[in-house]
Write an enzyme that holds these catalytic residues in place. Structure first.
Site, short mmCIF file in Angstrom:
data_model
loop_
_atom_site.label_atom_id
_atom_site.label_comp_id
_atom_site.label_asym_id
_atom_site.label_seq_id
_atom_site.Cartn_x
_atom_site.Cartn_y
_atom_site.Cartn_z
N LYS A 177 14.52 5.83 -3.84
CA LYS A 177 13.73 6.69 -3.40
C LYS A 177 12.43 6.34 -2.78
O LYS A 177 11.64 5.80 -3.64
CB LYS A 177 13.69 7.95 -4.41
CG LYS A 177 12.94 9.28 -3.84
CD LYS A 177 11.96 9.97 -4.62
CE LYS A 177 10.56 9.54 -4.64
NZ LYS A 177 10.01 9.87 -3.38
N GLU B 92 5.57 0.09 -13.38
CA GLU B 92 4.49 -0.50 -13.04
C GLU B 92 3.59 0.59 -12.44
O GLU B 92 3.67 1.23 -11.53
CB GLU B 92 4.74 -1.61 -11.69
CG GLU B 92 3.19 -2.16 -11.26
CD GLU B 92 3.50 -2.71 -9.90
OE1 GLU B 92 2.25 -2.72 -9.28
OE2 GLU B 92 4.49 -3.19 -9.35
N CYS C 222 -2.77 -1.35 -6.54
CA CYS C 222 -2.69 -1.12 -8.11
C CYS C 222 -3.68 -2.15 -8.80
O CYS C 222 -4.15 -1.91 -9.70
CB CYS C 222 -1.31 -0.96 -8.75
SG CYS C 222 -0.50 -2.36 -8.34
#
Length: 495
Positions: free
Chosen positions: A176, A255, A289
């Site tokens: 996805k 994560e 991130c």
């Protein structure tokens, strides 16, 4: 590469338009609509999952030896390399990233498939020490169907880091992509299905299912056929996903977010540190991130270092990703740009000094895009919201520290623990700080460097599990123990 039809999804081995609501994806540099992508429905997720389970059990796939599965991964890498320029251009258009960065991400994706193929070729199962009249073995088997949910900030690299080890492990995958940036994931799906077809393997081994995470992602996580989910994204979503997985007793890899510290010690090479700090937070427009978004500078060096940093930040070139001169490209979407701007306004209200940036750039060239100036703030305590919450934009907050204990205490005063940077000439100090700080990755005199051979993941609210490395494939397999009896005598329990 034939352009990916924007209104299609890969469901049960067939490319077709999703039956869900349409979503427009736009070029962040211009605001121009690129494509209209139709989401899949919950029913289509179910169809894809059932077909994936059948494909995973198909003898054409199930009975392949590891070196034969490795051939598939190598072929995918070859196809990525052959279409590298078009994939990079597509990702730049969809995400706003610079072509320099998207070319590197495409090359990284191909390298991930190649490395994983090599790791698969050489992966060994274990003959464990015998403790009786038997031979013991530890072997690994596929999970079956796994879900891979990837973020919008670096889709093709994130896709590859999940697809390659999942396929290497013998699984089928439901992928996805992020609803803001699905186009390059759909294009990668085309290449994977081409490789599957060339090798006579079932194309339902991969599904690419665009749509909102709250609908499509949730359906994948909760589907009874799905035995593991690997997710990269925000911490709040990851926590929700983990709760759903716990109900199924299903393993997950998460994560998640970060608010990574980068520390400049008093003896650091200043030029090296200045360049590294800017690259660590302003490359990718801060949409990473592991962005080094909290800067800690030794108090004796603080004023001079931060002053010079502010001057250099003001000179960074902001522009479209297609311009080779661009250093800071637009953010992924105007809604996200507005969220970043709101954080800077919050910092002002908390008493921050804006040393650079802090605004949308002026001029006709920026009017239609999702641009925000690279921003440097100081004058705030480490407890301020902009020092604690992930902004995911080109915003850096500078703070002083007094000694190693103070540095580690401030660095660790965060719910996150993803990455850390240290700039110093003193290798002993670097070792001490690197071992003390709570972070999954620590860079010393460099930043934001990655290797597919080195495991990656976070601590605390930055996630669970690890990706990459030789053991990355094992994250997508189940471990089983075998005992082979060697005694000719019956077991003695009845004697």
């Amino acid at each position: 590469m034939h352009p990916t039809p924007p209104d299609e999804a890969l469901i049960a081995g067939v490319w077709r338009r999703g039956a869900g609501a349409p979503t427009e994806t736009a070029d962040p540099a211009t605001g121009r609509t690129l494509a209209t992508v139709h989401a899949v429905t919950v029913e289509e997720v179910d169809e894809a999952a059932e077909a994936a389970a059948q494909a995973a059990a198909d003898p054409r796939w199930r009975e392949l030896l590891p070196h034969q599965r490795a051939r598939l991964l190598v072929r995918i890498a070859e196809l990525i390399d052959a279409e590298a320029d078009r994939l990079a251009a597509l990702q730049t258009a969809d995400t706003g990233k610079s072509l320099t960065e998207t070319r590197a991400l495409v090359a990284s994706a191909a390298g991930t498939f190649r490395y994983t193929a090599a790791a698969l070729e050489t992966a060994e199962e274990t003959l464990t020490p015998s403790r009786g009249a038997y031979v013991t073995m530890s072997v690994y088997e596929p999970i079956g169907v796994v879900g891979a949910i990837t973020p919008w900030n670096s889709p093709i690299a994130s896709d590859a880091q999940k697809l390659a080890p999942a396929l290497a492990g013998g699984n089928a995958v439901l992928l996805k992509p992020a609803d803001w940036t699905p186009l390059v994931s759909l294009a990668l799906g085309r290449l994977v299905t081409r490789a599957l077809a060339e090798l006579g393997l079932p194309t339902a081994l991969l599904a690419v299912l665009p749509g909102r995470g709250s609908v499509v992602g949730d359906a994948i996580v909760r589907h009874p056929r799905v035995g593991k989910v690997s997710f990269t994204g925000g911490t709040s979503t990851g926590r929700t996903l983990a709760h759903a997985a716990a109900e199924k007793l299903m393993p997950v890899s998460l994560e998640l977010g970060g608010k990574s510290p980068t520390a400049v010690l008093a003896d650091a090479d200043v030029e090296q540190a200045l360049a590294g700090v800017m690259f660590g937070v302003y490359s990718s427009s801060g949409q990473s991130c592991i962005a080094g978004s909290r800067l800690f500078v030794a108090r004796a060096l603080y004023d001079d270092f931060v002053g010079e940093l502010a001057e250099r930040v003001r000179k960074l070139r902001v522009g479209p990703g297609t311009d080779p001169a661009t250093q800071v490209a637009p953010l992924v979407h105007r809604k996200h740009r507005d969220a970043v701007a709101a954080y800077v306004d919050l910092a002002r209200s908390e008493g921050a000094r804006v040393l650079a940036g802090g605004a949308v750039p002026e001029g006709a060239a920026y009017a239609d895009g999702a641009y925000y100036l690279p921003t440097l703030l100081d004058g705030l305590p480490n407890s301020a919201r902009v020092c604690q919450e992930e902004i995911f934009g080109p915003v850096l907050v500078a703070l002083p520290f007094d000694d190693e204990d103070d540095l580690v205490a401030q660095a660790d005063a965060s719910v996150y623990g993803l990455a850390c940077g240290i700039w110093t000439r003193d290798h002993r100090a670097a070792w001490r700080i690197a071992r003390r700080v709570q972070a999954g990755t620590v860079w010393i005199n460099t930043y934001k460097q990655f290797s597919i051979s080195t495991p990656f993941g976070g601590m605390k609210d930055s996630g669970l599990g690890r990706e990459k490395g030789r053991d990355g494939i094992r994250q997508y397999q189940r471990q089983k123990s075998l005992y082979w009896g060697t005694s000719e005598s019956p077991l003695p329990w009845a004697n």
